[in-house]
Design an enzyme around this catalytic site. Structure first.
Site, PDB file in Angstrom:
ATOM      1  N   CYS A 115      40.994 -72.445  20.958  1.00 31.08           N
ATOM      2  CA  CYS A 115      40.432 -73.176  22.100  1.00 31.08           C
ATOM      3  C   CYS A 115      40.189 -74.655  21.796  1.00 31.08           C
ATOM      4  CB  CYS A 115      39.134 -72.511  22.561  1.00 31.08           C
ATOM      5  SG  CYS A 115      39.358 -70.815  23.124  1.00 31.08           S
ATOM      6  N   TYR A 125      37.880 -60.017  39.254  1.00 31.05           N
ATOM      7  CA  TYR A 125      39.258 -59.755  39.679  1.00 31.05           C
ATOM      8  C   TYR A 125      39.306 -58.788  40.864  1.00 31.05           C
ATOM      9  CZ  TYR A 125      40.071 -61.928  35.171  1.00 31.05           C
ATOM     10  OH  TYR A 125      40.063 -62.812  34.116  1.00 31.05           O
ATOM     11  N   ARG A 143      37.753 -65.558  17.739  1.00 31.71           N
ATOM     12  CA  ARG A 143      37.035 -66.782  18.107  1.00 31.71           C
ATOM     13  C   ARG A 143      35.579 -66.714  17.670  1.00 31.71           C
ATOM     14  NH1 ARG A 143      41.132 -68.491  21.292  1.00 31.71           N
ATOM     15  NH2 ARG A 143      41.847 -67.292  23.101  1.00 31.71           N
ATOM     16  N   LYS A 146      28.986 -64.413  30.166  1.00 30.06           N
ATOM     17  CA  LYS A 146      30.303 -63.765  30.108  1.00 30.06           C
ATOM     18  C   LYS A 146      30.430 -62.991  28.819  1.00 30.06           C
ATOM     19  CE  LYS A 146      35.102 -65.050  29.594  1.00 30.06           C
ATOM     20  NZ  LYS A 146      35.935 -66.082  29.091  1.00 30.06           N
ATOM     21  N   CYS A 164      43.312 -72.912  24.977  1.00 28.01           N
ATOM     22  CA  CYS A 164      43.971 -71.783  24.307  1.00 28.01           C
ATOM     23  C   CYS A 164      45.273 -71.366  24.989  1.00 28.01           C
ATOM     24  CB  CYS A 164      43.015 -70.612  24.177  1.00 28.01           C
ATOM     25  SG  CYS A 164      42.128 -70.198  25.671  1.00 28.01           S
ATOM     26  N   ARG A 176      44.221 -61.654  27.262  1.00 32.81           N
ATOM     27  CA  ARG A 176      45.169 -62.243  26.310  1.00 32.81           C
ATOM     28  C   ARG A 176      46.599 -61.985  26.779  1.00 32.81           C
ATOM     29  NH1 ARG A 176      41.532 -62.573  21.471  1.00 32.81           N
ATOM     30  NH2 ARG A 176      39.812 -63.585  22.562  1.00 32.81           N
ATOM     31  N   LYS A 190      28.709 -67.521  26.208  1.00 35.17           N
ATOM     32  CA  LYS A 190      29.992 -66.821  26.136  1.00 35.17           C
ATOM     33  C   LYS A 190      30.081 -66.076  24.813  1.00 35.17           C
ATOM     34  CE  LYS A 190      34.951 -67.462  26.356  1.00 35.17           C
ATOM     35  NZ  LYS A 190      36.055 -68.338  26.723  1.00 35.17           N
ATOM     36  N   SER A 202      38.205 -59.326  32.138  1.00 33.53           N
ATOM     37  CA  SER A 202      39.412 -58.502  32.234  1.00 33.53           C
ATOM     38  C   SER A 202      39.213 -57.075  31.721  1.00 33.53           C
ATOM     39  CB  SER A 202      40.555 -59.178  31.473  1.00 33.53           C
ATOM     40  OG  SER A 202      40.198 -59.413  30.128  1.00 33.53           O
TER      41      SER A 202
END
Ligand code: PBG
Ligand code: ZN
Length: 324
Positions: A132, A314, A218, A249, A124, A207, A197, A275
């Protein structure tokens, strides 16, 4: 003797810090954490990601010094995402020996050989349409995409990636990648599938971070967030296809799924604090609503408690800097 109140008083074991530590059931450490990073080609300076305060796109030419900095801080593993300037309909840069996927793995492994490098394996960020895989009309062509996943996996393995981590959510992707790796002689390269996922709204900030061109969604290939049985089925299929580790996820809103898969499989299990989870904590803290230091540790501890062995987050560098 009665095991009830007033004989039993659970607060006895909570009286002070030492007692609470002694009886704490769950811990995590830097050994459990993977830092996802965004690496952009063709730029000179770091680019802040406004929806993820504290996270920046790394210019490719500064990747080596960043990896050294992470290693010095105690980070053991990174997951690489490329921000490509070479988009086409299929994402062919990903299976070019001199392409960004290969270069990221090579730079990381050449700089710090002991850093465990997980190569996000998808298209992607390399396709002009942002999906993807290969488009056939409006739909992603599953089987055509499998062939390209095999190619990309071999290129990443050749460049030194320790883990191939397919996030494309194609049916049969682990089997296709395992056979491509084995045929090319990469018997020891592992696969950590993004096995369960969900098509989650929590990927929003990614994104921007990854700069994908996607219009639409998706939902035709990622999972419906409302499905619990299917979530277990997805991961068990990847186990049968030869995955070395599984993944759920996002993480925080899917603790029940983490627990279900933990109980259904003996494979190592990862969870990805994505994120949007990062952004919610950061912005909530910036607004003064929650204590960032504590919420970060509570959220990661809860993901471990649910059954994850490994957490992609993160916040990994923040933990490395400030301690648990
Ligand atoms: C793309 C990919 C996504 C993430 C990892 N790989 C986004 C998506 O599937 O739309 C999300 C990571 C994050 O939000 O932190 N294959
Ligand atoms: Zn993708």
């Amino acid at each position: 003797m009665s095991q009830l109140f007033p004989t039993t008083r659970l607060r006895r074991l909570r009286r002070n810090e030492s007692l609470r530590g002694l009886f704490q059931e769950t811990e995590f450490s830097l050994n459990d954490l993977v830092l996802p990073i965004f690496v952009e080609e063709g730029i000179d300076d770091f680019v802040p990601i406004t929806s993820m305060p504290g996270v920046m796109r790394i210019p490719e030419k500064k990747l080596a010094s960043e990896i050294e900095r992470y290693a010095r801080a105690g980070i053991k593993s990174v997951m690489t995402f490329g921000v490509s300037h070479h988009l086409d309909a299929e994402g062919s840069d990903t299976w070019n020996e001199q392409g960004l996927v290969a270069r990221m793995a090579r730079i990381c492994k050449d700089t710090v050989p002991e850093m465990v490098v997980m190569s996000d394996t998808c298209f992607c960020e390399y396709t002009s349409h942002g999906h993807c895989g290969v488009l056939h009309g409006d739909a992603v062509d599953n089987d055509a995409t499998l062939r390209n996943l095999g190619r990309q996996a071999v290129i990443a393995a050749q460049a030194g990636a320790d883990f191939i981590s397919p996030s494309a959510a194609m049916d049969g992707q682990v089997q296709a990648i395992r056979s491509a790796l084995d045929a090319a002689g990469f018997l020891d390269t592992s696969i950590m599938a993004y096995s369960t996922k969900f098509a989650s709204a929590l990927y929003g900030p990614f994104r921007e971070a990854g700069g994908t061109a996607l219009k639409g969604d998706r939902k035709a290939y990622q999972m419906n967030p409302m499905n619990r049985r299917e979530a277990v089925r997805e991961s068990l299929l990847d186990e049968q296809e030869g995955a070395d580790a599984l993944m759920v996820k996002p993480a925080g809103a899917y603790l029940d799924i983490i627990r279900d898969i933990r109980e259904a499989s003996r494979l190592p299990l990862a969870a990805y604090q994505v994120s949007g989870e990062y952004a919610m904590i950061k912005f909530g803290a910036q607004a003064g609503a929650v204590d960032e230091h504590r919420v970060v540790r509570e959220s990661l501890g809860a993901i471990k408690r649910a059954g994850a062995d490994i957490i992609l987050t993160y916040f990994a560098m923040d933990i490395a800097r400030d301690g648990i």
